[in-house]
Motif scaffolding. Structure first.
Motif, mmCIF file in Angstrom:
data_model
loop_
_atom_site.group_PDB
_atom_site.id
_atom_site.type_symbol
_atom_site.label_atom_id
_atom_site.label_comp_id
_atom_site.label_asym_id
_atom_site.label_seq_id
_atom_site.Cartn_x
_atom_site.Cartn_y
_atom_site.Cartn_z
ATOM 1 N N ARG A 7 36.494 36.106 45.067
ATOM 2 C CA ARG A 7 36.100 35.886 43.674
ATOM 3 C C ARG A 7 37.317 35.897 42.759
ATOM 4 O O ARG A 7 37.392 35.126 41.792
ATOM 5 N N VAL A 8 38.280 36.757 43.062
ATOM 6 C CA VAL A 8 39.524 36.772 42.290
ATOM 7 C C VAL A 8 40.248 35.445 42.442
ATOM 8 O O VAL A 8 40.736 34.855 41.466
ATOM 9 N N PRO A 21 40.646 46.270 49.876
ATOM 10 C CA PRO A 21 40.104 45.903 51.190
ATOM 11 C C PRO A 21 38.886 44.986 51.144
ATOM 12 O O PRO A 21 38.475 44.471 52.178
ATOM 13 N N ASP A 22 38.290 44.774 49.978
ATOM 14 C CA ASP A 22 37.065 43.994 49.871
ATOM 15 C C ASP A 22 37.408 42.501 49.846
ATOM 16 O O ASP A 22 37.828 41.951 48.813
ATOM 17 N N VAL A 23 37.194 41.816 50.969
ATOM 18 C CA VAL A 23 37.577 40.415 51.090
ATOM 19 C C VAL A 23 36.720 39.532 50.187
ATOM 20 O O VAL A 23 37.221 38.570 49.574
ATOM 21 N N PRO A 49 35.663 46.897 43.290
ATOM 22 C CA PRO A 49 35.395 47.744 44.455
ATOM 23 C C PRO A 49 36.089 49.098 44.396
ATOM 24 O O PRO A 49 35.688 50.021 45.106
ATOM 25 N N HIS A 50 37.134 49.232 43.562
ATOM 26 C CA HIS A 50 37.841 50.510 43.456
ATOM 27 C C HIS A 50 37.269 51.302 42.286
ATOM 28 O O HIS A 50 37.161 50.785 41.174
ATOM 29 N N LEU A 89 48.033 40.107 40.285
ATOM 30 C CA LEU A 89 48.035 41.546 40.541
ATOM 31 C C LEU A 89 46.892 41.940 41.474
ATOM 32 O O LEU A 89 47.076 42.775 42.371
ATOM 33 N N ALA A 90 45.718 41.349 41.281
ATOM 34 C CA ALA A 90 44.565 41.715 42.103
ATOM 35 C C ALA A 90 44.715 41.223 43.543
ATOM 36 O O ALA A 90 44.365 41.937 44.493
#
Length: 516
Positions: free
Chosen positions: A323-324, A316-318, A449-450, A309-310
């Motif tokens: 890390r995901v 937008p945070d690459v 980041p969100h 899902l992530a």
């Protein structure tokens, strides 16, 4: 019902040194109109997040794919002919140090009557010796000394070879910095550096590393040190634990579901979160049924689902996505529940840990503590026995694994060699997080980041020395607190064992070890 702050004198357990972590102050309840918060995942983390939000009047929709809540600690009904019994994913120990999990359970069971204590959980090794925790004092470091003296796993010549500076690391911790101190080091490597006695390895590796469904070579040394601290060296709660008096669903999660629904939570079981769009100010959550909901999101799912899902959510945070992508699952584990036509011997414990018995890690005798199993046993004259095999690494077939487990059960409990299997349930699962040797700072946290997406679960980094079910509950409340803070609403205080441990014994020994 609003659960407020406890009085200053209240303690969550028997240890007066338990540490309170105050939440941000704010209004007692949320009073503005707003979109609901969607909690994806009805395990412990998701339930804790939903409770934390709903108790402050935040509207919540809880989404769970299965028919029951509880996640990896759920139970479900199965029928064997005329017998209607239950199955689960295996035995779980509810330690007295699990302050935040116990606080969650108290919402529906204020006196924790659903939990019953086990008198002991002995550990037997294939070389013939047995370790017990029943008579170990609670207070550290006296508990350590008493355990070493009483345990047949420790011998004087082994203790003389211990690396004292490394041993003192167990007595001198400071979380969360201690987690980072062991970046790149495995549990095996730490015990090698410690010169931990080979005969006693099962006490550290079977009790701790394999409880995380991980091979010790892949299990973080920082997690091992944290567990030594939480369960033993930094807490006076003792090493014994409680277990539910019946199956998980009937005595734990169904009561909590009713509690959530009384708070106004919409609980949707049998429903799946299929997509998340994080490119919007308020995320759009797509369900497998076709429904779309614009809402804040607590993602409290298993590692693979969180990763999928992530990675597809348009974040937008690459660097965060990297890390995901690094999220890994622990190796598979097996649970085999057997309904037998004869009883386990009376002197056998309710729960037994094993070492050196092939793939067999522990044996549970369920009628010793579960009401449903007790009723079946009384009616049928047999035992309900559960076998666990953690961190499966070979390619054995299910039948080969069963044959191995049954042979090892007969070695441990020879009175069962002639027992017939009336019914059985067997499962292999591969959805637990791996707490590997990667850098602690790079692990995913509750924050994302969100601003309106939070993560929760036992695989999510938490700065407190907590793990397993307690980390799930703690991160669930932390996720709720994140949104409550944004709403200007008071959060929920959390409790842990002490975050620091600097025993006078450690300082004295360190001084002696450093002398020429």
């Amino acid at each position: 019902m609003i659960i407020g702050r406890r009085s200053a004198s209240w303690q969550p357990g028997a240890d007066a040194r338990a540490m309170r972590h105050p939440a941000a102050a704010g209004s007692p309840r949320f009073i503005s109109a707003a979109e609901p918060v969607v909690v994806a995942g009805g395990g412990i983390a998701g339930i804790a997040a939903a409770v934390g939000l709903a108790e402050r009047s935040v509207p919540v929709i809880l989404i769970e794919p299965h028919d029951q809540l509880g996640g990896r600690v759920r139970a479900w009904p199965v029928a064997h002919g005329a017998d209607h019994v239950t199955m689960s994913r295996g035995f779980h120990a509810f330690f007295r140090q699990y302050y935040n999990l116990r606080a969650l359970l108290r919402r529906a069971d204020p006196e924790l009557r659903a939990l019953v204590p086990l008198a002991d959980y002995p550990l037997i090794s294939a070389d013939g010796h047995t370790d017990s925790f029943a008579s170990i004092p609670r207070t550290p470091p006296v508990n350590l000394a008493a355990f070493v003296i009483q345990s047949p796993s420790f011998q004087l010549r082994d203790l003389a070879a211990v690396n004292v500076p490394a041993a003192l690391e167990l007595l001198d911790v400071d979380f969360p910095a201690t987690f980072s101190q062991y970046n790149g080091e495995s549990a095996t490597a730490f015990l090698d550096r410690l010169h931990f006695p080979a005969r006693a390895r099962h006490l550290a590796l079977e009790v701790f590393a394999r409880s995380f469904f991980a091979h010790p070579d892949d299990f973080a040394a920082g997690e091992l040190v944290a567990m030594f601290h939480s369960y033993f060296l930094g807490s006076s709660e003792g090493l014994l634990f409680d277990v539910p008096r019946d199956d998980y669903d009937s005595c734990l999660w169904s009561p909590l579901r009713r509690y959530l629904e009384r708070l106004g939570v919409e609980v949707r079981t049998g429903e799946v979160v299929a997509s998340v769009d994080a490119s919007r100010d308020l995320p759009r959550i797509g369900l497998a049924s076709g429904t779309e909901i614009d809402a804040a999101l607590v993602l409290a799912t298993d590692p693979a689902t969180t990763r999928q899902l992530a990675m597809d959510c348009a974040m937008p945070d690459v660097q965060w996505l990297d890390r995901v992508a690094a999220l890994r699952n622990a190796p598979p584990f097996a649970v085999w529940r057997l309904w037998l036509d004869r009883l386990v011997a009376d002197h056998r414990p309710a729960f037994l840990g094993t070492s050196g018995f092939g793939p067999l890690d522990n044996v549970s005798v369920l009628e010793r503590f579960e009401d449903g199993a007790r009723l079946w046993s009384a009616a049928r004259g047999g035992s309900v026995v559960e076998l666990h095999a953690y961190a499966l690494v070979d390619e054995s077939s299910n039948q080969q694994l069963k044959d191995q487990l049954l042979a090892e059960l007969h070695r441990v409990y020879p009175e069962l060699e002639a027992a017939g299997i009336v019914a059985e349930e067997f499962l292999i699962m591969n959805d637990c997080p791996l707490h590997g040797t990667d850098a602690w700072e790079q692990r995913l946290t509750v924050e994302t980041p969100h601003p309106w997406i939070a993560l929760a679960g036992d695989g999510i980094r938490c700065d407190f020395p907590v793990a397993l079910m307690e980390r799930a509950a703690t991160t669930g409340f932390l996720a709720a607190n994140k949104f409550l803070s944004r709403y200007g609403v008071a959060g929920h205080d959390l409790w842990t064992v002490p975050m620091h441990s600097r025993h006078r014994l450690a300082r004295s020994l360190h001084h002696l070890a450093s002398r020429p």
